[in-house]
Design a protein around this motif. Structure first.
Motif, mmCIF file in Angstrom:
data_model
loop_
_atom_site.group_PDB
_atom_site.id
_atom_site.type_symbol
_atom_site.label_atom_id
_atom_site.label_comp_id
_atom_site.label_asym_id
_atom_site.label_seq_id
_atom_site.Cartn_x
_atom_site.Cartn_y
_atom_site.Cartn_z
ATOM 1 N N LEU A 72 0.831 -1.202 0.000
ATOM 2 C CA LEU A 72 0.000 0.000 0.000
ATOM 3 C C LEU A 72 0.867 1.255 0.000
ATOM 4 C CD1 LEU A 72 -2.900 1.156 0.260
ATOM 5 C CD2 LEU A 72 -2.617 1.008 2.743
ATOM 6 N N ALA A 73 1.951 1.223 0.772
ATOM 7 C CA ALA A 73 2.895 2.344 0.781
ATOM 8 C C ALA A 73 3.524 2.534 -0.598
ATOM 9 C CB ALA A 73 3.980 2.106 1.830
ATOM 10 N N MET A 74 3.849 1.441 -1.254
ATOM 11 C CA MET A 74 4.397 1.511 -2.607
ATOM 12 C C MET A 74 3.405 2.131 -3.575
ATOM 13 S SD MET A 74 6.737 0.943 -4.913
ATOM 14 C CE MET A 74 7.949 -0.153 -4.162
ATOM 15 N N ASP A 75 2.128 1.827 -3.403
ATOM 16 C CA ASP A 75 1.115 2.367 -4.308
ATOM 17 C C ASP A 75 1.012 3.879 -4.207
ATOM 18 O OD1 ASP A 75 -0.785 1.943 -6.309
ATOM 19 O OD2 ASP A 75 -2.443 1.977 -4.884
ATOM 20 N N TYR A 80 0.267 6.531 -7.417
ATOM 21 C CA TYR A 80 -0.380 7.842 -7.386
ATOM 22 C C TYR A 80 0.572 9.008 -7.657
ATOM 23 C CZ TYR A 80 -4.741 5.823 -5.797
ATOM 24 O OH TYR A 80 -5.912 5.097 -5.735
ATOM 25 N N THR A 81 1.876 8.771 -7.529
ATOM 26 C CA THR A 81 2.826 9.858 -7.776
ATOM 27 C C THR A 81 3.739 9.562 -8.956
ATOM 28 O OG1 THR A 81 2.823 10.082 -5.353
ATOM 29 C CG2 THR A 81 4.330 11.491 -6.555
ATOM 30 N N GLN A 247 -1.402 13.135 -8.098
ATOM 31 C CA GLN A 247 -1.783 12.507 -9.358
ATOM 32 C C GLN A 247 -1.486 13.418 -10.544
ATOM 33 O OE1 GLN A 247 -5.783 10.457 -8.879
ATOM 34 N NE2 GLN A 247 -5.482 11.242 -6.800
ATOM 35 N N ALA A 248 -1.611 14.716 -10.344
ATOM 36 C CA ALA A 248 -1.257 15.647 -11.405
ATOM 37 C C ALA A 248 0.245 15.624 -11.673
ATOM 38 C CB ALA A 248 -1.704 17.060 -11.026
ATOM 39 N N LYS A 267 6.244 15.656 -3.449
ATOM 40 C CA LYS A 267 6.923 14.369 -3.628
ATOM 41 C C LYS A 267 7.678 13.972 -2.359
ATOM 42 C CE LYS A 267 9.126 15.289 -7.547
ATOM 43 N NZ LYS A 267 9.938 15.038 -8.773
ATOM 44 N N LEU A 268 8.311 14.937 -1.721
ATOM 45 C CA LEU A 268 9.047 14.635 -0.500
ATOM 46 C C LEU A 268 8.101 14.201 0.611
ATOM 47 C CD1 LEU A 268 11.793 14.571 0.891
ATOM 48 C CD2 LEU A 268 11.481 16.996 1.473
ATOM 49 N N ALA A 269 6.955 14.863 0.717
ATOM 50 C CA ALA A 269 5.994 14.519 1.769
ATOM 51 C C ALA A 269 5.462 13.098 1.584
ATOM 52 C CB ALA A 269 4.844 15.523 1.775
ATOM 53 N N ILE A 270 5.040 12.738 0.376
ATOM 54 C CA ILE A 270 4.484 11.398 0.166
ATOM 55 C C ILE A 270 5.579 10.339 0.248
ATOM 56 C CG2 ILE A 270 4.699 11.330 -2.358
ATOM 57 C CD1 ILE A 270 1.759 10.076 -0.175
ATOM 58 N N TRP A 271 6.808 10.692 -0.112
ATOM 59 C CA TRP A 271 7.936 9.770 0.001
ATOM 60 C C TRP A 271 8.194 9.419 1.464
ATOM 61 C CZ3 TRP A 271 10.914 6.494 -2.504
ATOM 62 C CH2 TRP A 271 12.198 6.202 -2.047
#
Length: 374
Positions: A72-75, A80-81, A247-248, A267-271
């Motif tokens: 799920l973390a990979m997704d 999504y990114t 997603q954008a 990107k840094l936050a979701i990473w």
């Protein structure tokens, strides 16, 4: 007269709620299965009954649920990114090592050498715990380390990688290099993390024997509730404005920059969020499986996480969970029935999904359903 560019499609507000009625029913059903049905089948139903759920089955399902959290973390980062990471295994292992250090301290003088130091340190003639073990006797500090260590590594690595605008296959390669370098580091005995043997032979957690059915079931329930909670959190995240920006970025990062958003921060936050999720999964994995060693940091382990997401269907949230259960369930059966053919099966499965099911198992099922039920 200048034309006004429309907002990227991914930024359009979703028209529906967090889940459909059937979705909420499925979540409620999952909670009931995890907290009521499985404990009854394992602890109450007699061992001779056809409905009894064995300790082995409970441990296997618990382990796969930990893998599902990692998928799920990979997704979130890939589906999504649009950032393929081949290094998530290192975050999973760091969370596992943080929990493993606490469990090793809980052994106390019950080890083979009856010392306050872990057995492997006595064997290597260590006289005192290294500084990295300073907080390992505190469960609260361990929980903090499970989050902070993977999160801090992800933040530092991600900041310099994204700031340098490394993307695509180059980012995948350096994440794989990260996990390989970490594996080599943890293989060394002088680092104080057990070398190639890692940590094992755990006795207690929070003072309770770790191998009793009640303790194992408690860990199972916690893992199941964590998976459900993270799925709901991820669902909320991707449907929020933050998730629509992600997603954008996946679909058109340059266009996102022109609309005034800074892709680096998103990107840094979701990473970091994705890395922390993997760390929590690793921490839940170790007490149920009973061992953690550098093999969890191998590049192959990180690649498997990506395979689970791809097989189940990336960009769907539920898909990686389905993929983790499908692939690891098949692995459990194949490695017993046809151990010499397992790797061939895994490779053939990944190729088949890539060629014929680009949206994975869940994508195939969704194409067969009416649009209003998706």
């Amino acid at each position: 007269m200048s034309a006004v560019l429309p907002a990227p499609p991914a930024l359009a507000a979703p028209a529906r709620g967090l889940l459909t009625g059937k979705g909420w029913g499925a979540v409620f059903g999952a909670v009931v299965v995890v907290t009521v049905l499985v404990p009854i089948l394992n602890l109450v139903v007699p061992a001779g009954s056809a409905f009894h759920l064995s300790e082995y089955a409970v441990q296997l399902i618990g382990k796969i649920m930990c893998y599902a959290i990692a998928a799920l973390a990979m997704d979130l980062i890939w589906g999504y990114t649009g950032i393929l990471s081949l290094g998530h295994g290192v975050f999973f292992a760091l969370g596992g090592y943080a929990m493993g250090m606490y469990l090793m301290r809980q052994i106390g003088r019950d080890g083979n050498y009856q010392s306050d130091l872990p057995d492997f340190m006595v064997f290597l003639n260590w006289k005192a715990l290294p500084w990295t073990w300073a907080l390992s006797d505190s469960f609260v500090a361990t929980l903090a380390l499970v989050v902070l260590v993977p999160g801090l590594l992800a933040f530092v690595f991600g900041y310099f990688a994204f700031r340098s605008r490394i993307k695509g296959v180059y980012f995948s390669i350096i994440t794989q290099a990260l996990t390989y370098a970490s594996m080599l580091l943890f293989f060394r005995n002088e680092t104080g993390f057990g070398g190639n043997n890692g940590f094992t032979d755990f006795k207690r957690i929070l003072g309770h024997p770790i191998t009793t059915p009640a303790t194992r079931m408690t860990l199972f329930v916690l893992t199941g509730l964590t998976l459900i909670g993270m799925f709901m959190g991820a669902r909320w995240l991707v449907r929020s404005k933050f998730g629509r920006v992600l997603q954008a970025i996946r679909d058109a990062e340059t266009r996102v920059m022109f609309t005034g958003y800074d892709p680096l921060r998103y990107k840094l936050a979701i990473w970091v969020i994705s890395a922390v999720m993997c760390g929590i999964a690793g921490a839940l994995f170790v007490p149920q499986v009973g061992i953690i060693n550098p093999s969890e940091m191998s590049p192959a382990s990180s690649i498997e996480i990506a395979i689970w997401a791809a097989v189940g269907g990336r960009g769907t949230l539920i898909g990686p969970i389905v993929g983790a259960f499908f692939v690891n369930g098949a692995k459990s059966w194949f490695t017993q029935a046809f151990p010499e053919f397992w790797l061939y099966f895994l490779g053939a499965l990944f190729i088949a999904v890539t060629l014929f099911l680009p949206q994975g198992i869940v994508g195939l099922l969704r194409r067969r359903r009416p649009a209003d039920e998706r």
